[in-house]
Scaffold this active site. Structure first.
Site, PDB file in Angstrom:
ATOM      1  N   ASN A 182       0.760  -1.090  -0.224  1.00 55.96           N
ATOM      2  CA  ASN A 182       0.327   0.141   0.282  1.00 55.96           C
ATOM      3  C   ASN A 182       0.600   1.461   0.047  1.00 55.96           C
ATOM      4  OD1 ASN A 182       1.127  -0.056   2.253  1.00 55.96           O
ATOM      5  ND2 ASN A 182      -0.856   0.634   3.976  1.00 55.96           N
ATOM      6  N   LYS A 183       2.377   0.885  -0.083  1.00 58.97           N
ATOM      7  CA  LYS A 183       2.969   2.966   0.244  1.00 58.97           C
ATOM      8  C   LYS A 183       3.197   2.848  -1.496  1.00 58.97           C
ATOM      9  CE  LYS A 183       4.235   1.900   4.684  1.00 58.97           C
ATOM     10  NZ  LYS A 183       3.090   1.323   4.636  1.00 58.97           N
ATOM     11  N   ILE A 184       3.843   4.287  -1.174  1.00 65.13           N
ATOM     12  CA  ILE A 184       3.602   4.437  -2.910  1.00 65.13           C
ATOM     13  C   ILE A 184       4.083   3.948  -3.825  1.00 65.13           C
ATOM     14  CG2 ILE A 184       4.916   7.061  -3.737  1.00 65.13           C
ATOM     15  CD1 ILE A 184       4.253   8.515  -1.303  1.00 65.13           C
TER      16      ILE A 184
END
Ligand SMILES: Cc1ncc(COP(=O)(O)O)c(C=O)c1O
Length: 363
Positions: A182-184
């Site tokens: 779910n990170k950038i």
């Protein structure tokens, strides 16, 4: 409208191509060209001399603390408002976790609160660039210099964020990143440590790989870890990294859609951006002024019934049974009234319009 998840990775042709290439090459574990490439590109991006890829962001934090020589006799200051991994890594060392309050506007650790919490045992500060906004690194570094403390940026949620034109990860002794799904940008699971300190870099590399002697294979003179990233993960990471500008531009655009739709609603506060900072809006943050935890949870349920995924703000670390209770009024106020809303790469403007329409009816 179809259910709108809070987050989903953007996997394109390049990601498939690089991962396929890594699989076909046979270099499926922790040797291979993509690891070196990922470290090289990422350190260059952050403006640091070195980067060390790890199995995830939590191991990156732990490895950094061990490599800086933090021990169980030390105290480490962290914000009370963060994802629990910031505290867990300090706990792994056996050091004391000292939680302090955050600034109400940026939601990042408050330098004044840090100053008050320093004792003779304090060894390090871990500011967290929460939800995409950098902590006040100028003030924090000043305090650290005065008291001779290490600073480790927890930049797990803030790839590309800036303070005074400088990217996070290069603003202290070391920066730590996460590449969770779910990170950038994602590598599936994965982490990275950035630093300008050569001695620290060499120690991180050695300890990441069982502290194996460079000159004598299978000889180890201290206890190390297997915190390595695999070439498969790095292949995905490199492909994502090559798209980071495009991904960050979309994050900003999505924030602007939310802002336009909600700016006239009196009791809502959206992500803040301090002057001279660049927020990368990892998560859309909405605070409903006056809400307590119970009302916030009802709102999340109601949104879910309308097909909208949301998540609550992090709970105060100091409220969890493993940590000492702390008086952090701002953390205890904001966590109760905050939610995160969808902001993934493929989200459409019409979906944001729909989310905002529903939110306006409910608050
Ligand atoms: C602030 C913060 N620190 C550390 C981590 C740990 O990263 P990981 O999940 O890759 O272990 C995360 C993310 O999950 C995070 O949000």
């Amino acid at each position: 409208m179809k259910f709108i998840p809070i987050s989903q990775p953007s996997i394109g042709q390049k990601e498939i191509e690089y991962v396929t290439d890594a699989v076909k090459s046979g270099w499926v574990s922790s040797l291979g060209k993509y690891i070196d490439l990922f470290e090289e590109k990422f350190s260059e991006y952050c403006g640091t001399k070195y980067a060390v890829a790890t199995s995830n962001g939590t191991t990156a934090l732990h490895l950094t603390l061990v490599s800086l020589g933090i021990t169980e006799n030390d105290e480490v200051i962290i914000p009370d408002f963060t994802f629990v991994a910031t505290g867990s890594a300090v706990k792994y060392i056996g050091a004391k976790v000292v939680t302090v309050d955050v600034e109400e506007d940026t939601l990042c650790i408050d330098p004044i609160a840090i100053d008050k919490a320093i004792t003779a045992k304090t060894k390090a500060i871990i500011p967290v660039h929460l939800y995409g906004h950098s902590a006040d690194m100028v003030a924090i570094n000043k305090i650290a210099k005065k008291h001779n403390l290490f600073v480790i940026e927890d930049a797990a949620e803030a790839h590309g964020a800036e303070e005074h034109g400088h990217k996070v990860g290069g603003l202290s002794n070391a920066g730590v990143f996460s590449f969770y799904g779910n990170k950038i940008i994602t590598s599936g699971e994965g982490g990275m440590i950035t630093t300008n300190d050569e001695a620290l870099y060499l120690k991180l590399k050695r300890l990441r790989d069982h502290a194996m002697s460079k000159d004598k294979r299978y000889w180890h003179d201290e206890v190390g870890f297997n915190y390595r990233m695999t070439n498969l993960q790095a292949a995905l990471g490199v492909a994502q990294f090559e798209r980071i500008d495009e991904i960050l531009a979309k994050k900003k655009e999505i924030f602007e859609w939310y802002f336009d739709e909600l700016k006239d609603v009196d009791n809502l506060k959206l992500n803040f951006q301090k002057n001279n900072y660049k927020n990368v809006y990892w998560m859309i943050c909405i605070e409903i002024i006056g809400y307590q935890e119970k009302e916030r949870n009802i709102l999340l349920e109601q949104l879910k019934e309308k097909g909208i995924d949301g998540r609550p703000f992090f709970y105060p670390v100091s409220d969890m049974p493993m940590y000492d209770d702390t008086d952090t009024p701002i953390t205890h106020k904001v966590y109760q009234r905050g939610i995160n809303l969808p902001s993934y790469f493929d989200l459409k403007k019409e979906q944001v319009k729909y989310i905002c329409e529903q939110l306006r009816l409910l608050v």
